[in-house]
Design a protein around this motif. Structure first.
Motif, PDB file in Angstrom:
ATOM      1  N   ARG A 222       0.825  -1.212   0.000  1.00 49.68           N
ATOM      2  CA  ARG A 222       0.000   0.000   0.000  1.00 49.68           C
ATOM      3  C   ARG A 222       0.859   1.262   0.000  1.00 49.68           C
ATOM      4  O   ARG A 222       0.539   2.248  -0.682  1.00 49.68           O
ATOM      5  CB  ARG A 222      -0.939  -0.022   1.204  1.00 49.68           C
ATOM      6  CG  ARG A 222      -2.060  -1.060   1.055  1.00 49.68           C
ATOM      7  CD  ARG A 222      -2.747  -1.381   2.365  1.00 49.68           C
ATOM      8  NE  ARG A 222      -3.780  -2.406   2.175  1.00 49.68           N
ATOM      9  CZ  ARG A 222      -4.295  -3.140   3.155  1.00 49.68           C
ATOM     10  NH1 ARG A 222      -3.880  -2.945   4.421  1.00 49.68           N
ATOM     11  NH2 ARG A 222      -5.216  -4.045   2.907  1.00 49.68           N
ATOM     12  N   VAL A 225       2.280   1.703  -3.535  1.00 47.22           N
ATOM     13  CA  VAL A 225       1.259   2.183  -4.470  1.00 47.22           C
ATOM     14  C   VAL A 225       0.991   3.669  -4.240  1.00 47.22           C
ATOM     15  O   VAL A 225       0.816   4.435  -5.195  1.00 47.22           O
ATOM     16  CB  VAL A 225      -0.034   1.350  -4.345  1.00 47.22           C
ATOM     17  CG1 VAL A 225      -1.168   1.996  -5.134  1.00 47.22           C
ATOM     18  CG2 VAL A 225       0.188  -0.071  -4.850  1.00 47.22           C
ATOM     19  N   ASP A 226       0.988   4.096  -2.963  1.00 46.13           N
ATOM     20  CA  ASP A 226       0.813   5.525  -2.667  1.00 46.13           C
ATOM     21  C   ASP A 226       1.950   6.340  -3.288  1.00 46.13           C
ATOM     22  O   ASP A 226       1.720   7.410  -3.876  1.00 46.13           O
ATOM     23  CB  ASP A 226       0.781   5.752  -1.150  1.00 46.13           C
ATOM     24  CG  ASP A 226      -0.543   5.316  -0.528  1.00 46.13           C
ATOM     25  OD1 ASP A 226      -1.523   5.160  -1.288  1.00 46.13           O
ATOM     26  OD2 ASP A 226      -0.588   5.110   0.697  1.00 46.13           O
ATOM     27  N   ARG A 229       1.392   6.554  -7.018  1.00 42.37           N
ATOM     28  CA  ARG A 229       0.337   7.505  -7.380  1.00 42.37           C
ATOM     29  C   ARG A 229       0.844   8.944  -7.306  1.00 42.37           C
ATOM     30  O   ARG A 229       0.539   9.771  -8.178  1.00 42.37           O
ATOM     31  CB  ARG A 229      -0.867   7.320  -6.453  1.00 42.37           C
ATOM     32  CG  ARG A 229      -1.644   6.032  -6.717  1.00 42.37           C
ATOM     33  CD  ARG A 229      -2.644   5.746  -5.616  1.00 42.37           C
ATOM     34  NE  ARG A 229      -3.426   4.544  -5.917  1.00 42.37           N
ATOM     35  CZ  ARG A 229      -4.149   3.877  -5.021  1.00 42.37           C
ATOM     36  NH1 ARG A 229      -4.190   4.305  -3.758  1.00 42.37           N
ATOM     37  NH2 ARG A 229      -4.815   2.803  -5.367  1.00 42.37           N
ATOM     38  N   ASP A 233       1.076  11.647 -10.386  1.00 42.96           N
ATOM     39  CA  ASP A 233       0.465  12.975 -10.256  1.00 42.96           C
ATOM     40  C   ASP A 233       1.498  14.074 -10.537  1.00 42.96           C
ATOM     41  O   ASP A 233       1.191  15.083 -11.190  1.00 42.96           O
ATOM     42  CB  ASP A 233      -0.110  13.165  -8.851  1.00 42.96           C
ATOM     43  CG  ASP A 233      -1.397  12.361  -8.652  1.00 42.96           C
ATOM     44  OD1 ASP A 233      -1.996  11.944  -9.657  1.00 42.96           O
ATOM     45  OD2 ASP A 233      -1.777  12.132  -7.480  1.00 42.96           O
ATOM     46  N   ARG A 254      -2.735   7.340 -14.447  1.00 41.72           N
ATOM     47  CA  ARG A 254      -3.340   7.665 -13.154  1.00 41.72           C
ATOM     48  C   ARG A 254      -4.582   6.810 -12.912  1.00 41.72           C
ATOM     49  O   ARG A 254      -4.830   6.362 -11.793  1.00 41.72           O
ATOM     50  CB  ARG A 254      -3.702   9.151 -13.105  1.00 41.72           C
ATOM     51  CG  ARG A 254      -4.336   9.550 -11.772  1.00 41.72           C
ATOM     52  CD  ARG A 254      -4.049  10.972 -11.392  1.00 41.72           C
ATOM     53  NE  ARG A 254      -4.710  11.933 -12.259  1.00 41.72           N
ATOM     54  CZ  ARG A 254      -4.571  13.248 -12.126  1.00 41.72           C
ATOM     55  NH1 ARG A 254      -3.783  13.745 -11.195  1.00 41.72           N
ATOM     56  NH2 ARG A 254      -5.196  14.069 -12.945  1.00 41.72           N
ATOM     57  N   ALA A 257      -3.240   3.484 -11.839  1.00 42.80           N
ATOM     58  CA  ALA A 257      -2.614   3.572 -10.519  1.00 42.80           C
ATOM     59  C   ALA A 257      -3.661   3.658  -9.414  1.00 42.80           C
ATOM     60  O   ALA A 257      -3.415   3.245  -8.274  1.00 42.80           O
ATOM     61  CB  ALA A 257      -1.691   4.785 -10.460  1.00 42.80           C
ATOM     62  N   ASN A 258      -4.828   4.182  -9.750  1.00 41.95           N
ATOM     63  CA  ASN A 258      -5.911   4.296  -8.776  1.00 41.95           C
ATOM     64  C   ASN A 258      -6.973   3.205  -8.948  1.00 41.95           C
ATOM     65  O   ASN A 258      -8.050   3.285  -8.351  1.00 41.95           O
ATOM     66  CB  ASN A 258      -6.572   5.672  -8.879  1.00 41.95           C
ATOM     67  CG  ASN A 258      -5.670   6.785  -8.368  1.00 41.95           C
ATOM     68  OD1 ASN A 258      -5.578   7.016  -7.172  1.00 41.95           O
ATOM     69  ND2 ASN A 258      -4.979   7.457  -9.277  1.00 41.95           N
ATOM     70  N   SER A 259      -6.656   2.199  -9.751  1.00 41.00           N
ATOM     71  CA  SER A 259      -7.614   1.126 -10.014  1.00 41.00           C
ATOM     72  C   SER A 259      -7.836   0.271  -8.771  1.00 41.00           C
ATOM     73  O   SER A 259      -6.903  -0.331  -8.231  1.00 41.00           O
ATOM     74  CB  SER A 259      -7.102   0.240 -11.160  1.00 41.00           C
ATOM     75  OG  SER A 259      -7.863  -0.937 -11.244  1.00 41.00           O
ATOM     76  N   ARG A 260      -9.076   0.207  -8.316  1.00 41.36           N
ATOM     77  CA  ARG A 260      -9.395  -0.595  -7.130  1.00 41.36           C
ATOM     78  C   ARG A 260      -9.276  -2.086  -7.408  1.00 41.36           C
ATOM     79  O   ARG A 260      -8.853  -2.862  -6.550  1.00 41.36           O
ATOM     80  CB  ARG A 260     -10.811  -0.264  -6.648  1.00 41.36           C
ATOM     81  CG  ARG A 260     -10.947   1.148  -6.093  1.00 41.36           C
ATOM     82  CD  ARG A 260     -12.354   1.408  -5.588  1.00 41.36           C
ATOM     83  NE  ARG A 260     -12.496   2.761  -5.062  1.00 41.36           N
ATOM     84  CZ  ARG A 260     -13.626   3.252  -4.593  1.00 41.36           C
ATOM     85  NH1 ARG A 260     -14.733   2.513  -4.606  1.00 41.36           N
ATOM     86  NH2 ARG A 260     -13.669   4.490  -4.121  1.00 41.36           N
ATOM     87  N   MET A 263      -5.643  -3.124  -7.325  1.00 41.24           N
ATOM     88  CA  MET A 263      -5.185  -3.147  -5.939  1.00 41.24           C
ATOM     89  C   MET A 263      -5.772  -4.336  -5.187  1.00 41.24           C
ATOM     90  O   MET A 263      -5.067  -5.025  -4.437  1.00 41.24           O
ATOM     91  CB  MET A 263      -5.582  -1.828  -5.249  1.00 41.24           C
ATOM     92  CG  MET A 263      -4.958  -1.652  -3.879  1.00 41.24           C
ATOM     93  SD  MET A 263      -3.172  -1.398  -4.015  1.00 41.24           S
ATOM     94  CE  MET A 263      -2.693  -1.578  -2.282  1.00 41.24           C
TER      95      MET A 263
END
Length: 746
Positions: A222, A225-226, A229, A233, A254, A257-260, A263
């Motif tokens: 996690r 991944v943060d 992201r 950005d 993006r 990278a923000n795909s639930r 993840m």
């Protein structure tokens, strides 16, 4: 994921890790692993098949089948259910294996007793390594949770195979990265070299595929991944004002990278017992597999985005960034999937050769490779997965092949070839300062192509009489923003100074097609080679053309100046371009800058249409240069990037030579000099024919001048012309055979 399956999966991976830690041979490890999996999955059979070569799978370990079948049972890729799972890289899960299409009966294994079959590909980053199989007597289809557990185990097996945990006797158990491999690609720059692999993006090595503490791994994942992201950005915020197309790409980044779902899948992998790195690589391998089978170009691009994001995430997790890569070897051969001109130029001329998985014959990398006169092989599929830093590699740019970790026989034969070429170059040095005058008294002017300041030291040593083509686009391609006029002027002045009075033909900016400036929005064109490129861009964006012409005038500083406009297809384009030169000249004189003592303005003939321009065009142009590479693809309607057709048509085809003869005759009637630029000018047989057709100026890479001059001085061009004429009159399709036979008797 059900808690029981999750716990069982973790237990199995824990037992696998213990087995890996034991001091045992590769075969013993495999035998223990299939026993562990069979008991954990409560199946009568578990087997592991690994590739012994690119087309053959071998049974390497089994629990439940006859032991004597190990290392004896083999099948071709695509053969049987196991071969099908390996070829498609998809899971095959059936309750009635014997009735499945393609089922292969193997009596030596005794498998006819088993009904249920589940084959899971063992793959790493899209590269198939083998197949993990479980079978049972009861006719049942394995549940999605059971299949998932097998996929997790297959992921660990792939990593262990990559790390050499199963090395043993036999081809299938030999060390993966010790085997010799031949890669057949395409020629982008000729030449031959031997060196050591230097990976542009070293492969991330996952040394801990099994997690000790899932909660710790989840936290690591996690946090990584943060970080990913945030970096995306930041890229987006710095690119917004530059290029809308780049912004769209980064927006897609993006989104992924923000795909639930991405993840969630990685978190499930970690909870099943994988480390954070192995979880990322498991999903990346699945994405690569989908990429290879995706028919939709848009979907392939999006999967490629996901692949690239996974690489970024792996480097964050492992700390294995570019800055921690291996030290460059003494004789480096760069190996990469693809590379931009700026990145390539950073390596400098220390590179011995380049091998790419992608690329094109007209790409930035090819332009730089030609400028540096180093061999370049493109389309060497999967070489980045098989090569390791420091591996011995032989690059044969003449044939478009690369030998990775070659055996002694191949190495010796290759060294003999290089030695012969070196001895030939020594012989050519003795005629460096002599003219390229044939026995009949015809003198051909041999000039060199260039595109970098680094090329210019080759001018005196090559024996070239000048620079017949200086490509100006490289200075635009290697930057992230438009170069300033003062910068271009200073560069062009250094080029003229280095030429020391010899003529330099500056070709104005030739972009478009496969040469797209990073700060200009790419044009989505169905056929960019025939689209908005070269002089078409210059005339539609006159500010860029005018700035470049002003820089050239200032660089000349009162000396003679020769400028050539690329891709002229009709008279009006030449007139419009020439008018821009006049505007630039008037402005520079008005600003007090000295005018060149003499200006010659020419055009590149790259489209057949220009050969049929009105007589007034030939009166107005100062000189003409045939751009052989582009002209040939348009003349034969054969895309030079398409391997299926580009080699189908011969430069020495009588139709093409007849066309060139017409161009020669029109230039002779108008009294205008004609030259030929392109790879064919530097090939001795082709050079003889071009000279025999009446083309008195040939421009080529510096290394080709010696061989071409050597052969021109040995032959009578009038005899060569007679051989060509006879082959044409005899109805031959190409004069190559006739001219080669004639040369053999000289």
């Amino acid at each position: 994921m059900p808690e029981r399956i999750e716990t069982d999966s973790r237990k199995l991976l824990g037992r696998l890790r213990d087995t890996m830690a034991e001091d045992a041979a590769g075969q013993a490890r495999l035998d223990k692993i299939v026993h562990l999996i069979a008991s954990s999955m409560q199946t009568e059979v578990c087997s592991i098949y690994l590739f012994r070569d690119a087309e053959t799978l071998e049974l390497c370990a089994t629990e439940g089948l006859d032991a004597e079948a190990v290392h004896q049972t083999r099948m071709r890729l695509g053969e049987g259910l196991v071969g099908r799972a390996a070829r498609t890289r998809h899971v095959i899960n059936t309750a009635d294996a014997p009735s499945e299409k393609g089922f292969r009966y193997m009596p030596e294994t005794g498998e006819e007793r088993y009904s249920s079959f589940c084959g899971v590909p063992i793959q790493r980053l899209g590269n198939a390594l083998g197949v993990l199989v479980v079978q049972s007597k009861a006719a049942r289809q394995f549940s999605s949770d059971e299949v998932y557990a097998l996929e997790v185990v297959a992921m660990v097996l792939a990593e262990m195979t990559e790390l050499g945990a199963f090395v043993g006797e036999g081809a299938a158990l030999s060390a993966r990265h010790q085997q010799p491999i031949l890669f057949r690609g395409s020629t982008a720059q000729e030449g031959a070299t031997e060196g050591q692999v230097y990976l542009h993006e070293p492969r991330v090595v996952v040394t801990n595929p099994i997690a000790d503490d899932p909660e710790t791994e989840l936290t690591r994942l996690r946090e990584a991944v943060d970080t990913l992201r945030i970096s995306v950005d930041e890229m987006l915020s710095t690119t917004t004002t530059v290029n809308a197309e780049q912004v769209q790409v980064l927006e897609a980044y993006r989104m992924f990278a923000n795909s639930r779902s991405w993840m969630r899948r990685m978190e499930e992998d970690v909870q099943s017992g994988l480390s954070a790195e192995a979880a990322v690589e498991k999903e990346q391998s699945l994405a690569r597999s989908r990429m290879q089978s995706a028919g939709d170009a848009y979907l392939r691009d999006r999967l490629h985005d996901l692949d690239d994001l996974s690489n970024r995430l792996l480097r964050i997790l492992t700390g294995q960034g570019k800055e921690t890569g291996a030290e460059m070897p003494e004789n480096p051969v760069l190996v990469a999937r693809n590379i931009g001109p700026g990145e390539l130029l950073e390596y400098g001329k220390t590179l011995r050769g380049i091998v790419l998985e992608e690329g094109s014959v007209g790409s930035h990398a090819a332009i730089v490779a030609r400028a540096w006169a180093i061999p370049l092989v493109i389309h060497a599929k999967n070489i980045t997965a098989d090569a390791l830093n420091g591996d011995t590699i032989l690059v044969d740019g003449d044939q478009g092949i690369a030998h990775l970790r070659p055996d002694e026989n191949v190495q010796n034969a290759f060294r003999d070839k290089i030695a012969m070429q070196a001895r030939a170059q020594e012989r050519y040095a003795s005629i460096r300062d002599l003219p390229a005058t044939s026995k009949c008294g015809t003198t051909i002017s041999l000039q060199m192509n260039a595109g970098l300041m680094a090329d210019l030291p080759s001018l005196p040593s090559s024996g070239a009489e000048g620079v017949g083509l200086f490509r100006t686009e490289l200075q635009f391609l290697v930057r992230n923003q438009m170069p300033k006029r003062a910068e271009l002027s200073a560069l062009y002045q250094r080029v003229m100074d280095a030429a020391d009075g010899k003529r330099v033909v500056f070709r104005t900016l030739d972009i478009g097609s496969d040469k797209v400036l990073p700060y200009m929005t790419p044009q989505d064109e169905p056929n960019p080679a025939m689209g908005w490129r070269a002089i078409r861009v210059g005339l539609d964006k006159p500010g860029i053309l005018r700035m470049q012409l002003q820089a050239l005038i200032r660089a000349a500083n009162g000396r003679p100046l020769t400028v050539m406009f690329p891709f002229i297809a009709q008279l009006q384009e030449f007139r419009d371009a020439k008018a821009e030169m006049q505007k630039a000249l008037d402005r520079e004189i008005k600003l007090g800058h000295p005018a060149p003592s003499d200006i010659k303005i020419g055009a590149m003939l790259e489209t057949p249409s220009l050969a049929f321009a009105p007589d007034v065009f030939f009166d107005e142009v100062d000189f003409l240069s045939i751009g052989g590479n582009d002209l040939k693809q348009f003349f034969f309607a054969a895309d030079r990037e398409n391997e299926r057709v580009r080699r189908r048509y011969d430069t020495l085809n009588v139709s093409f030579l007849s066309f060139l003869r017409q161009v020669v005759e029109r230039c002779e009637r108008a009294g205008k000099p004609l030259s030929f630029c392109g790879e064919d000018a530097g090939r001795p047989v082709e050079a003889i024919c071009l000279a025999a057709m009446g083309i008195k100026n040939l421009s080529m890479r510096p290394a080709s001048i010696g061989p071409v001059k050597h052969i021109l001085r040995k032959i009578d061009l009038s005899e060569a012309r007679a051989v060509i004429d006879k082959a044409c009159n005899d109805g031959e399709q190409s004069v190559r055979s006739a001219i080669t036979h004639w040369l053999a008797n000289q």
